[in-house]
Design an enzyme around this catalytic site. Structure first.
Site, PDB file in Angstrom:
ATOM      1  N   SER A  31       0.991  -1.095  -0.464  1.00 12.48           N
ATOM      2  CA  SER A  31       0.177   0.131  -0.381  1.00 12.48           C
ATOM      3  C   SER A  31       0.408   1.126   0.188  1.00 12.48           C
ATOM      4  CB  SER A  31      -0.819   0.063   1.448  1.00 12.48           C
ATOM      5  OG  SER A  31      -1.181   0.883   1.738  1.00 12.48           O
ATOM      6  N   LYS A  32       0.709   1.927  -0.917  1.00 18.22           N
ATOM      7  CA  LYS A  32       0.882   3.576  -0.946  1.00 18.22           C
ATOM      8  C   LYS A  32       1.034   4.384   0.123  1.00 18.22           C
ATOM      9  CE  LYS A  32       2.896   6.912  -3.060  1.00 18.22           C
ATOM     10  NZ  LYS A  32       4.476   7.142  -3.010  1.00 18.22           N
ATOM     11  N   ARG A  33      -0.115   3.934   0.661  1.00 19.95           N
ATOM     12  CA  ARG A  33      -0.016   4.630   2.601  1.00 19.95           C
ATOM     13  C   ARG A  33       1.038   4.732   3.087  1.00 19.95           C
ATOM     14  NH1 ARG A  33      -6.216   4.021   3.879  1.00 19.95           N
ATOM     15  NH2 ARG A  33      -6.487   3.907   1.148  1.00 19.95           N
TER      16      ARG A  33
END
Ligand code: GLU
Length: 467
Positions: A237-239
């Protein structure tokens, strides 16, 4: 029947690795059968939208070669494949679905989820009256009792008890559809035959099928793909700081290598071969070999693959790609082409160049210990001796740009002094770089630095060694 797949990203700002892999599989499945690959921008969730994201999606597809056959045209007015431009269509179908019994008007807490919706019991006439009076409403799906069974190409037959399905909102009070609805209407209107998407949608699929059935529309073939994981427990996940496609490109991974890697992330080719161009992937790809198991993103494998792609480039092509990393060397009198030649054999992604070229900036962080090497049979004393020999030979030597001649000079010197080549090459490499690891050997490094700088560094090393 023409195979038609679609990539349906939401423009939220960056290209998730998992999304790009989905796009790739959609592209491959369509192209294998000479079908059409369609791009549709799912931008009905305005809160999540990011400026420039649509252009970024375009750019990514263009860079990776996943050319869509139909889709919005960013150079002109956005075409019919942008959901926010199609609101009236969804509204029309949502009201029609109410008439068909697949949905109902709801006047409760607006957009909230509600499992036991009392508005279900209202007659259409009553509901229409309330709407005419100006009451705000949403349209919710009506889930009948019973079971729903469907088939997925990866996960097989799945049956769910309709009791477990929520009567979610299809059309919000502001007239915007939710993903759950716009997606179905568009897949139908755009004649999508194969829906390929992340398996997080697997549990909602029975709800979608109930809508298809209510409309009497044909249900597409479903191919749900397993998630891309960072490790056993966590999704990529980029987050959480994991790399997006753009991040990888910035690090100097080539699109061809990323695409090749993504193909292998959840799909296994038939034979041993793992290096595939996009065209080869079209031929090789087989839905039957998509794995059900989550795929773990393995950066080391991507590095390995990218290294192979970097080495496949011509020296000139590689040099062009490496140039931005040489900015700080531009005014130095070093042979950048030779540097590229050496780096191309070694690196696995372009940003690695940064740490590999610092020996050029600053040679002498003097460390006498580096001259000691068991294998090379070198120590401080015999290294000093070798450097004095080398210095003497190099003063009258003028072919620094010829690796062969340089090499021969050192070999001849070793012969003359009756020592192994390593006794010459090793101390020279240390004296020129004062690094344990360098991207090339003594010959290449002397070539890169040129005569003047090579002699300057040898001289400096000798002075420090004898101090
Ligand atoms: N807009 C959805 C997403 O980005 C598309 C999912 C689908 O392919 O149906 O996840």
């Amino acid at each position: 029947m023409e195979i038609r797949t679609r990539f349906a990203p939401s423009p939220t700002g960056y290209m998730h690795i998992g999304n790009l892999r989905t796009a790739l599989y959609e592209y491959l499945i369509a192209k294998k059968e000479n079908g059409k690959f369609i791009l549709r921008i799912e931008d009905t969730d305005k809160a999540r939208q990011v400026d420039g994201a649509i252009e970024m999606i375009y750019q990514t597809l263009a860079d990776t070669g996943l050319k869509h056959d139909e889709g919005p045209d960013i150079s002109g007015p956005y075409g019919p494949y942008i959901q926010s431009k199609r609101l009236e269509i969804y509204q029309k179908y949502a009201h029609q679905l109410v008439e068909l019994g697949g949905a109902h008007y709801c006047f409760c807490n607006q957009d909230d989820e509600n499992d036991h919706d009392p508005c279900r019991e209202l007659s259409i006439e009553t509901a229409r009256k309330m709407i005419a009076e100006g009451k705000s409403y949403v349209i919710r799906q009506t889930i009948p009792s019973g079971n729903t069974t469907f088939y997925d190409e990866v996960y097989g037959e799945i049956t769910v008890d309709n009791n477990t399905l929520d009567e979610g909102v299809l059309l919000k009070s502001d007239g915007y559809p939710t993903y759950n609805f716009a997606n179905i209407v568009d897949d139908h209107l755009m004649h999508i035959t194969h829906v390929i998407r992340g398996n997080e949608y697997l549990s909602s699929t029975p709800k979608y099928n109930l809508i298809y059935q209510a409309f009497n529309w044909e249900i597409p073939t479903y191919i749900h793909v397993p998630p891309v994981m960072k490790d056993e427990q966590h999704k990529l996940s980029k987050r959480n700081g994991d790399a997006s496609y753009q991040d990888l490109v910035k690090q100097g991974y080539l699109s061809e290598a990323i695409i090749n890697y993504l193909a292998l992330l959840g799909w296994a080719p038939e034979g041993e071969e793992e290096i595939f161009s996009l065209d080869e992937l079209i031929k090789q790809f087989d839905v039957k070999r998509i794995s059900k198991a989550p795929a773990i993103f393995d950066l080391e494998k991507l590095k390995w693959l990218n290294g192979i792609y970097l080495r496949k480039l011509s020296l000139e092509e590689f040099h062009q790609l490496a140039m931005p990393y040489y900015q700080r060397l531009i005014h130095r009198n070093v042979d950048l082409m030779e540097l590229s030649k050496v780096l191309q054999l070694r690196i696995s992604y372009l940003a690695e160049i940064e740490s590999m070229i610092d020996f050029i900036d600053e040679p002498c962080n003097y460390d006498a210990g580096l001259f000691k090497n068991k294998k090379m049979k070198t120590n401080l004393e015999n290294s000093l001796e070798a450097l004095l020999w080398i210095q003497e030979k190099l003063i009258d030597f003028n072919s620094f740009d010829d690796d062969e001649k340089l090499h021969q000079l050192f070999v001849n010197l070793a012969k003359e002094k009756e020592v192994k080549n390593g006794r010459i090459m090793f101390p020279l490499r240390v004296a020129l770089t004062f690094k344990a690891f360098t991207p090339g050997g003594a010959v290449e490094i002397a070539h890169i630095l040129g005569k003047e700088e090579t002699l300057r560094r040898i001289d400096l090393a000798i002075k420090q060694m004898s101090a």
